[in-house]
Design an enzyme around this catalytic site. Sequence first.
Site, PDB file in Angstrom:
ATOM      1  N   SER A 146       0.838  -1.206   0.000  1.00 43.05           N
ATOM      2  CA  SER A 146       0.000   0.000   0.000  1.00 43.05           C
ATOM      3  C   SER A 146       0.877   1.263   0.000  1.00 43.05           C
ATOM      4  O   SER A 146       1.657   1.445  -0.937  1.00 43.05           O
ATOM      5  CB  SER A 146      -0.947  -0.057   1.201  1.00 43.05           C
ATOM      6  OG  SER A 146      -2.005   0.851   1.034  1.00 43.05           O
ATOM      7  N   ASP A 222      -9.879  -5.631  -3.761  1.00 45.95           N
ATOM      8  CA  ASP A 222      -9.325  -4.651  -2.818  1.00 45.95           C
ATOM      9  C   ASP A 222     -10.331  -3.520  -2.623  1.00 45.95           C
ATOM     10  O   ASP A 222     -10.829  -2.938  -3.595  1.00 45.95           O
ATOM     11  CB  ASP A 222      -8.012  -4.113  -3.402  1.00 45.95           C
ATOM     12  CG  ASP A 222      -7.191  -3.337  -2.396  1.00 45.95           C
ATOM     13  OD1 ASP A 222      -7.749  -2.456  -1.717  1.00 45.95           O
ATOM     14  OD2 ASP A 222      -5.979  -3.605  -2.312  1.00 45.95           O
ATOM     15  N   HIS A 254      -7.364  -6.030   0.598  1.00 49.04           N
ATOM     16  CA  HIS A 254      -6.182  -5.228   0.937  1.00 49.04           C
ATOM     17  C   HIS A 254      -5.461  -5.717   2.196  1.00 49.04           C
ATOM     18  O   HIS A 254      -4.487  -5.118   2.621  1.00 49.04           O
ATOM     19  CB  HIS A 254      -6.629  -3.776   1.138  1.00 49.04           C
ATOM     20  CG  HIS A 254      -5.537  -2.758   0.986  1.00 49.04           C
ATOM     21  ND1 HIS A 254      -4.883  -2.537  -0.201  1.00 49.04           N
ATOM     22  CD2 HIS A 254      -4.971  -1.889   1.867  1.00 49.04           C
ATOM     23  CE1 HIS A 254      -3.973  -1.585  -0.044  1.00 49.04           C
ATOM     24  NE2 HIS A 254      -3.997  -1.182   1.212  1.00 49.04           N
TER      25      HIS A 254
END
Lengths: 277, 277
Positions: A146, A222, A254
């Site tokens: 991320s 996600d 995610h």
Amino acid sequence: MKTISENACFGGTQGVYSHQSSSCNCEMTFGLFLPEEAQNGPVPVLWYLSGLTCTHENAMTKAAAQGWAAEHGIALVFPDTSPRGDDVADDEAYDLGKGAGFYVNATQDPWKPHFQMWDYIADELPALLAENFALDMERQGITGHSMGGHGALTLAMNLPGRYRSVSAFAPITNPSASDWGRKQLTAYLGEDESGWSKHDATLLMAEKGFDGPILIDQGANDQFLDLLKPEALSEAIAKRRQQAIFRMQPGYDHSYFFVSTFMEDHVAFHADALYAG
Amino acid sequence: MKTISENACFGGTQGVYSHQSSSCNCEMTFGLFLPEEAQNGPVPVLWYLSGLTCTHENAMTKAAAQGWAAEHGIALVFPDTSPRGDDVADDEAYDLGKGAGFYVNATQDPWKPHFQMWDYIADELPALLAENFALDMERQGITGHSMGGHGALTLAMNLPGRYRSVSAFAPITNPSASDWGRKQLTAYLGEDESGWSKHDATLLMAEKGFDGPILIDQGANDQFLDLLKPEALSEAIAKRRQQAIFRMQPGYDHSYFFVSTFMEDHVAFHADALYAG
């Protein structure tokens, strides 16, 4: 440098250490996994940069990376994601301030005195590691999740020759065009967007690319796809004819359940590059 | 039954579910990993019982078990370690009350109304799982860490035919003779020690043993060796000529870095038993 803890782990040692950081002007903490092979000499290094809200600890406990690193005889570095301490500026939002350093050097107040995460990851921490541990700094790879995937990609493209390989799990790919990016780059770097481009993986890919292999995994389910914008980097990679593997993984979100699922592949990918030649 | 979350994980699904428990008279939460194979029919089940202070979540995020379970096509159940809720009795100490159910049915107040973890793990949760998921309840194994290792061993020896295999990471082996045990068994079961013996793995081993293979890993640098007393169970196993592998692992402590290191071996050990015959 202070030892916080050391635990036996997959034949090696999972350590946590802290030190006074000159870049960030505060005490910084990091995790370091050393495989058994480090007892006999320097081993290659894989950096893992974490995402928003994380500390040095999240990936160290949840990414299931140490077993694969042990198999390949590779060290893992888990830095924190921002400066820490009572006198460090912060924001009520989870995505600005502490836990959200975005791997840049802040030029704006109130962030400037401590938020120098670029220098910390690019210069200060590598020097400290090289001095204190059996690490072969000629053989480094970098990955992240991320915001940490953003950090890994931007560091790799800005520092040619430093990392042999770069990978990322669900990276923020185009922060100049995302709510995960515009807010933070404005706060840390100011409103002049010309200073942002070296911190945008998609723009960097268009401009210079990476001098080695890239692996990116992205979950198709996600919950943050609109903020991550995988299509932006994907397009830039294809346009550039950049050596890369981009995998859209059906069903995955995610979370660290996604990260741990594909960790084996990422460590093997870096091992191939780190042991080549 | 309520779905709290479901995340794609190693080709399968890591779920978290809650339900009103009739044994514990409260809402209980558990984790369940289902491998991809569960889409085509019932799969074997490996129970993982957690230690003091843990919830359903610790092992689910930190034990790195799902990857190996996926490899062997086995489901993993992660129950909570005690009843929960504002009206559930508790104690200020970390090792009594919430997070410390010790896998017994309390007969003493104030614990009796909710602390019925034996019935919950032995009867209620298996029935709920069998009804709602593609699990082959004829093929169950059980493992656990610390207090959960105690739970795994005592359930396995008390319920012959239920589990094909049992393993444990740093189990509490002899609670009748340990400060991790005497305090809790007194509180939950009363001062009459005759009721304690079915909850003491060392005494059970002397009395009846287990009708299948046992694997136990213990870290030689475990900070709780005096409380765990591996030597008591080790001696009882040898005296009984019980089929078992007891491994003292140099350097390892009581943490999940230890648990995750040897998880591959434990899942493979159970897979051997679960797929035999």
